[in-house]
Design an enzyme around this catalytic site. Structure first.
Site, PDB file in Angstrom:
ATOM      1  N   ASP A  95      83.333  27.654 -45.513  1.00  0.00           N
ATOM      2  CA  ASP A  95      84.057  28.910 -45.363  1.00  0.00           C
ATOM      3  C   ASP A  95      85.561  28.725 -45.533  1.00  0.00           C
ATOM      4  O   ASP A  95      86.251  29.632 -46.014  1.00  0.00           O
ATOM      5  CB  ASP A  95      83.759  29.523 -43.993  1.00  0.00           C
ATOM      6  CG  ASP A  95      82.429  30.258 -43.985  1.00  0.00           C
ATOM      7  OD1 ASP A  95      81.516  29.821 -44.716  1.00  0.00           O
ATOM      8  OD2 ASP A  95      82.291  31.252 -43.265  1.00  0.00           O
TER       9      ASP A  95
ATOM     10  N   CYS B 256      77.604  23.652 -41.105  1.00  0.00           N
ATOM     11  CA  CYS B 256      78.629  24.699 -41.140  1.00  0.00           C
ATOM     12  C   CYS B 256      78.094  26.108 -40.948  1.00  0.00           C
ATOM     13  O   CYS B 256      76.916  26.320 -40.738  1.00  0.00           O
ATOM     14  CB  CYS B 256      79.447  24.551 -42.411  1.00  0.00           C
ATOM     15  SG  CYS B 256      80.426  23.013 -42.382  1.00  0.00           S
ATOM     16  N   ASP B 257      79.008  27.065 -41.097  1.00  0.00           N
ATOM     17  CA  ASP B 257      78.876  28.408 -40.524  1.00  0.00           C
ATOM     18  C   ASP B 257      77.552  29.111 -40.779  1.00  0.00           C
ATOM     19  O   ASP B 257      76.909  29.599 -39.863  1.00  0.00           O
ATOM     20  CB  ASP B 257      80.007  29.300 -41.046  1.00  0.00           C
ATOM     21  CG  ASP B 257      81.357  28.914 -40.490  1.00  0.00           C
ATOM     22  OD1 ASP B 257      81.513  27.756 -40.095  1.00  0.00           O
ATOM     23  OD2 ASP B 257      82.257  29.759 -40.461  1.00  0.00           O
ATOM     24  N   LYS B 258      77.136  29.247 -42.038  1.00  0.00           N
ATOM     25  CA  LYS B 258      75.940  30.031 -42.340  1.00  0.00           C
ATOM     26  C   LYS B 258      74.708  29.161 -42.480  1.00  0.00           C
ATOM     27  O   LYS B 258      73.587  29.659 -42.536  1.00  0.00           O
ATOM     28  CB  LYS B 258      76.145  30.852 -43.621  1.00  0.00           C
ATOM     29  CG  LYS B 258      77.430  31.660 -43.625  1.00  0.00           C
ATOM     30  CD  LYS B 258      77.624  32.465 -42.354  1.00  0.00           C
ATOM     31  CE  LYS B 258      79.012  33.060 -42.232  1.00  0.00           C
ATOM     32  NZ  LYS B 258      80.111  32.119 -42.150  1.00  0.00           N
TER      33      LYS B 258
ATOM     34  N   CYS C 199      84.687  22.205 -38.200  1.00  0.00           N
ATOM     35  CA  CYS C 199      86.064  22.289 -37.702  1.00  0.00           C
ATOM     36  C   CYS C 199      86.126  22.324 -36.173  1.00  0.00           C
ATOM     37  O   CYS C 199      85.271  22.898 -35.509  1.00  0.00           O
ATOM     38  CB  CYS C 199      86.763  23.486 -38.314  1.00  0.00           C
ATOM     39  SG  CYS C 199      86.940  23.331 -40.111  1.00  0.00           S
TER      40      CYS C 199
ATOM     41  N   GLU D 226      84.750  36.928 -44.476  1.00  0.00           N
ATOM     42  CA  GLU D 226      85.606  36.608 -43.332  1.00  0.00           C
ATOM     43  C   GLU D 226      87.060  36.861 -43.713  1.00  0.00           C
ATOM     44  O   GLU D 226      87.443  36.669 -44.861  1.00  0.00           O
ATOM     45  CB  GLU D 226      85.451  35.139 -42.931  1.00  0.00           C
ATOM     46  CG  GLU D 226      84.223  34.854 -42.141  1.00  0.00           C
ATOM     47  CD  GLU D 226      84.189  33.436 -41.611  1.00  0.00           C
ATOM     48  OE1 GLU D 226      83.274  33.142 -40.865  1.00  0.00           O
ATOM     49  OE2 GLU D 226      85.070  32.630 -41.972  1.00  0.00           O
TER      50      GLU D 226
ATOM     51  N   SER E 274      86.651  35.168 -39.103  1.00  0.00           N
ATOM     52  CA  SER E 274      86.320  33.772 -38.821  1.00  0.00           C
ATOM     53  C   SER E 274      86.228  33.568 -37.320  1.00  0.00           C
ATOM     54  O   SER E 274      86.848  34.280 -36.533  1.00  0.00           O
ATOM     55  CB  SER E 274      87.420  32.871 -39.383  1.00  0.00           C
ATOM     56  OG  SER E 274      87.384  31.593 -38.789  1.00  0.00           O
TER      57      SER E 274
END
Length: 565
Positions: free
Chosen positions: A78, A119-121, A191, A443, A469
């Site tokens: 992202d 990570c995010d998704k 992160c 985002e 985010s």
């Protein structure tokens, strides 16, 4: 075993021959076949070390009598995709991840699965696949990044995004920014703060689909490799006991997830992913339940971006997610009877957990706030709801009334911020960024972090049918539903209109006479909303198909099924 369909009997001699072409022995073919779903790639720092994690998982599977067979899935960074056309693909990748795992597992007759996200998704996409497939499964992520240090202070990716705003406002220069750029992301891993990836990895523990430590053990610690080996070993126990994701992910465990979310102050994106996971498991989910849980669950942990200097590594040393859950369990705020992949109930798993650092995890009698970290707002501008990360606000009782400045899309809005067009007291509205209208619900870390860097995050409200985010903070309200592309009220707001936000009453209202609202609505058609999506996506590529089938944000931006068609 599932895999018997691809390896048993004389009719499967050709199939066995193909397995032997992989170098498998008869003994390996006879054992349970365990899919190792690895999101490794060389584009994303959260994924760059996942080969090592996968090898550790395979070691555990083999040790406990299984045959591991690794296959990949995609993963979007992202941070790298932020602020340009790439961000249209981030949330949209979640559905593709779940679908691709379903294809591989079903097509090859796998018996069990170990999911390796970061990570995010990727994390929610894998959780959706786990619940959909309902094969014995366990999740072990790549772990969080360590924070960096710059000029004597800890920094991370979000610090750097906000630093851009300081340069645009003249507070700092490009040489200073370059120095921080070299230090902000010092290791592999997701992160360092309580952003979306780490939020979801922590909630995977809470849902019961990962072993303790999954959300907080840093990516670079050898303890992460041990966790991977134990996860590979444990999936074989789950297979023998026939414990499946839908035995673990229930309405009770989803409610536990929301309670932990409130206590931790997780990313607003969890309010997209938890409903989507529930949707896969046919579990009822209504956004209003979030406020009910918020009201009774204190926020006892604050990590970056809500509080600078506190990171996932600090939470790990303070006792991790287990310590947070034990605090909630002792107060009767979560259900301890739910099952976990550990083979015991949540209460049994938490028996020895305790807080080791009360500066990081506060006791319930001295929380950061008496209420949780996320709040759902309703009102005539958001009849189906909107979300704000109240845990990242200095003042949670804000009543804000301001003048709308409206932009159709993130890019012109970001330009307006950088050009100084947005002033204190404005309500910045960014629309046509929802699941359909975006498409993909980009985002908006750029606009929120630039506002924060310019010192406007407390005096400017940002409203959008898109999303933020996990690193965003300030008076940022996202997921406004229905979105503009579906004819939601946000589509009809004009420059100069007055918007009122009341965080105490949890309302977001458009102060305009009803007759004027009705007049503006007459100019809208569904074709207009979808046309804006096609301008970005085209009609034939993945984003065009995504825009056609995606549901609203209040339904987790999940795809429609035949029931909704």
């Amino acid at each position: 075993m599932n895999s018997d369909t691809v390896k048993k009997g004389i009719d499967r001699a050709p199939h066995r021959s193909l397995f032997k072409a992989l170098g498998l022995t008869d003994r390996e073919i006879e054992r349970p076949l365990v899919g190792i779903v690895n999101s490794f790639n060389e584009l994303v720092p959260g994924h760059m070390h996942l080969r090592q994690i996968a090898e550790a998982v395979k070691s555990g599977v083999r040790e406990n009598g299984g045959t591991p067979l690794e296959f990949p899935t995609i993963g979007v960074c992202d941070g790298i995709a932020m602020g340009h056309i790439g961000m249209h693909f981030s949330l949209a990748s979640r559905e593709l991840i779940a679908d691709s795992i379903e294809i591989m597992a079903r097509a090859h007759g796998l018996d069990a699965l170990v999911f390796i996200p970061s990570c995010d998704k990727v994390v929610p996409g894998m959780l959706m696949a786990a619940v959909r497939l309902n094969l014995p499964s366990i999740v072990v992520s790549g772990g969080p990044m360590l924070p960096g240090r710059f000029k004597g202070e800890e920094v991370n990716l979000i610090t750097l995004f906000e630093a851009v705003g300081k340069v645009h406002s003249g507070q700092e220069n490009e040489e200073w920014l370059k120095g921080m750029e070299e230090k902000a992301c010092p290791t592999c891993g997701s992160c360092a703060g309580m952003f979306t990836a780490n939020s979801m990895n922590c909630l995977t523990e809470v849902l019961g689909l990962a072993l303790p430590g999954n959300g907080t053990i840093p990516a670079v610690y050898s303890e992460r490799i041990v966790l991977a080996k134990e996860s590979g070993y444990q999936v074989m126990n789950l297979l023998r006991a026939d414990v499946r994701p839908r035995d673990i992910v229930t309405r009770a465990s989803i409610m536990n997830g929301i309670a932990a979310d409130m206590a931790l102050g997780c990313s607003t994106n969890t309010i997209l992913h938890l409903p989507a996971i529930a949707f896969e498991g046919e579990i009822e989910f209504d956004l209003s339940v979030i406020n009910e849980i918020n009201d009774r669950t204190p926020q006892i942990c604050k990590l970056s971006p809500a509080l600078n200097g506190h990171y996932l590594v600090d939470l790990n040393e303070a006792g991790g997610i287990s310590a947070v859950l034990k605090t909630l369990l002792d107060a009767g705020l979560i259900d301890g009877s739910v099952k976990t992949v550990s083979g015991v109930t949540m209460a049994e798993r938490l028996a020895d957990a305790k807080i080791k650092d009360f500066h990081i995890i506060h006791p319930l009698d001295t929380p950061y706030s008496q209420k949780g970290g996320l709040s759902i707002l309703f009102g005539d501008l958001a009849p189906d709801g909107a979300v704000i990360k109240v845990g990242a606000l200095a003042n949670r009782d804000i009543v804000f009334e301001g003048t709308a400045k409206v932009y159709d899309g993130e890019v012109p809005a970001a330009d307006a911020i950088r050009n100084g067009e947005i002033k204190a007291g404005d309500v910045l509205i960014i629309r046509y960024e929802g699941p359909r209208g975006g498409p993909g619900m980009r985002e908006m870390l750029g606009p929120t972090s630039t506002l924060a860097g310019m010192g406007l995050d407390a005096s400017v409200a940002l409203l959008t049918d898109g999303r933020f985010s996990g690193g965003s903070r300030g008076l940022s309200i996202g997921h406004i539903a229905p979105e503009a592309a579906l004819g939601g009220e946000i589509a009809f707001v004009e420059d100069g209109d007055i918007i009122r936000i009341d965080l105490v009453k949890r309302t977001i209202d458009w102060l305009l006479p009803e007759e004027e609202k009705a007049k503006r609505r007459k100019n809208f058609s569904p074709e207009k909303g979808l046309a804006k999506a096609y301008e970005v996506a085209g009609r034939t590529g993945y984003l065009g198909r995504y825009a056609k089938f995606v549901q609203s944000a209040n339904k987790g931006a999940a795809f429609k099924t035949s029931k909704e068609d």
